[in-house]
Design a protein around this motif. Structure first.
Motif, PDB file in Angstrom:
ATOM      1  N   LEU A  16       0.864  -1.184   0.000  1.00  0.00           N
ATOM      2  CA  LEU A  16       0.000   0.000   0.000  1.00  0.00           C
ATOM      3  C   LEU A  16       0.899   1.233   0.000  1.00  0.00           C
ATOM      4  N   GLU A  19      -1.226   6.964   0.726  1.00  0.00           N
ATOM      5  CA  GLU A  19      -2.166   7.143   1.821  1.00  0.00           C
ATOM      6  C   GLU A  19      -3.595   6.878   1.370  1.00  0.00           C
ATOM      7  N   VAL A  22      -4.226   3.186   1.526  1.00  0.00           N
ATOM      8  CA  VAL A  22      -4.378   2.742   2.915  1.00  0.00           C
ATOM      9  C   VAL A  22      -5.811   2.993   3.384  1.00  0.00           C
ATOM     10  N   LEU A  50      -1.978  -3.677   5.698  1.00  0.00           N
ATOM     11  CA  LEU A  50      -1.874  -2.583   6.661  1.00  0.00           C
ATOM     12  C   LEU A  50      -0.697  -2.739   7.612  1.00  0.00           C
ATOM     13  N   ILE A  53       2.465  -0.555   6.811  1.00  0.00           N
ATOM     14  CA  ILE A  53       2.382   0.850   6.404  1.00  0.00           C
ATOM     15  C   ILE A  53       3.377   1.749   7.132  1.00  0.00           C
TER      16      ILE A  53
END
Length: 294
Positions: A16, A19, A22, A50, A53
């Motif tokens: 990911l 932003e 995400v 996630l 990240i």
């Protein structure tokens, strides 16, 4: 390094890198039916991407801003608290390890995170380390052995100890190694590889404590926001003010943590303590003010 006892095969989650991605993944999760259970929570996080990240950019990660991290935690807490809590403990563990150990040790940690593996920091960051690592051949033994196993769904258990000649360290056990043996009267721990012993970075525990208070604030913000919407009591001035104050503090701390992670300045311990106290107080005041009608 860091080879799990099971090292089970599973699909590698998608990266990911932005932003927007995400937040899109988080929204796709919270729209699903809620299914409770720690294994479900871990599987949801592992498949979503996630978990990775917060990997620093220098290690190939996106290093997503903490404003977005807070939003993800807040949204997940309204969907399933177990998932949000597991994610919080994972992020605290990564913050503890961000400045600890060698570059290669951190690279090994992030490689496991990128595979969708869950880390768990089980001791409160403000609790002084009690365990000791003692040399035993080519490995270390833990004295006393950890008494509390990590929750189900965790792949790696991060704990704090002291070691002769090393000072304070974080050591990492696989989930299988962290489980007490059947019939054990007293807990035992397996040998710890030196590769899984990371010397704590300067102020690593204080940074982890700040991250913990920040993420707890994000959980509180999500829960209070849901209560305000659910009971339609958001029009009262007191509840609105308390919620906006909590939101402002969460966003301020997110910006401060971003700056610390990028620039690595000398940590202002007094400011860190003030921010932790401000977050805890704001959560308590907000919770007291926003009380569902009986």
């Amino acid at each position: 390094m860091m080879k799990s006892a099971s090292d089970r095969l599973r699909p590698v989650p998608a990266k990911l890198p932005t932003e927007g991605q995400v937040l899109a993944v988080v929204e796709s999760i919270v729209l699903r039916p809620v299914s409770d259970g720690q294994d479900m929570a871990a599987a949801t996080l592992a498949k979503s991407g996630l978990l990775a990240i917060s990997i620093p950019a220098i290690f190939g990660g996106a290093d997503i801003s903490n404003v977005v991290v807070a939003e993800a935690i807040s949204r997940l807490s309204t969907w399933n608290m177990r998932t949000a809590e597991l994610f919080v403990h994972h992020l605290i563990a990564l913050e503890l390890l961000r400045t600890s150990g060698t570059t290669e040790q951190r690279r090994a940690v992030y490689s496991r995170v990128a595979l969708g593996e869950v880390f768990h920091f089980s001791a409160g960051p403000t609790v002084p380390p009690m365990a000791r690592l003692v040399r035993s051949g080519l490995s270390f033994m833990v004295e006393p052995a950890p008494s509390m196993p990590p929750p189900r769904g965790t792949d790696w258990h991060v704990l704090i100890a002291t070691a002769a000649g090393m000072g304070e360290v974080a050591f990492i056990l696989s989930f299988e190694d962290a489980q007490p043996s059947d019939g054990d009267v007293s807990p035992t721990a397996p040998p710890v590889s030196p590769d899984n012993v990371l010397v704590l970075g300067l102020d690593a525990l204080s940074l982890a404590a700040l991250m913990q208070a920040f993420l707890r604030g994000a959980i509180c913000r999500g829960a209070i926001d849901a209560e305000l919407g659910k009971y339609d009591i958001g029009d009262t001035s007191a509840s609105a003010i308390e919620f906006e104050l909590l939101d402002a503090i969460v966003l301020k701390v997110a910006s401060i943590i971003d700056g610390i992670q990028v620039d690595e300045p000398t940590l202002d311990l007094a400011q860190t303590e003030r921010l932790c106290e401000a977050l805890q107080t704001a959560c308590l005041r907000c919770t007291d003010e926003v009380t569902p009608p009986q």
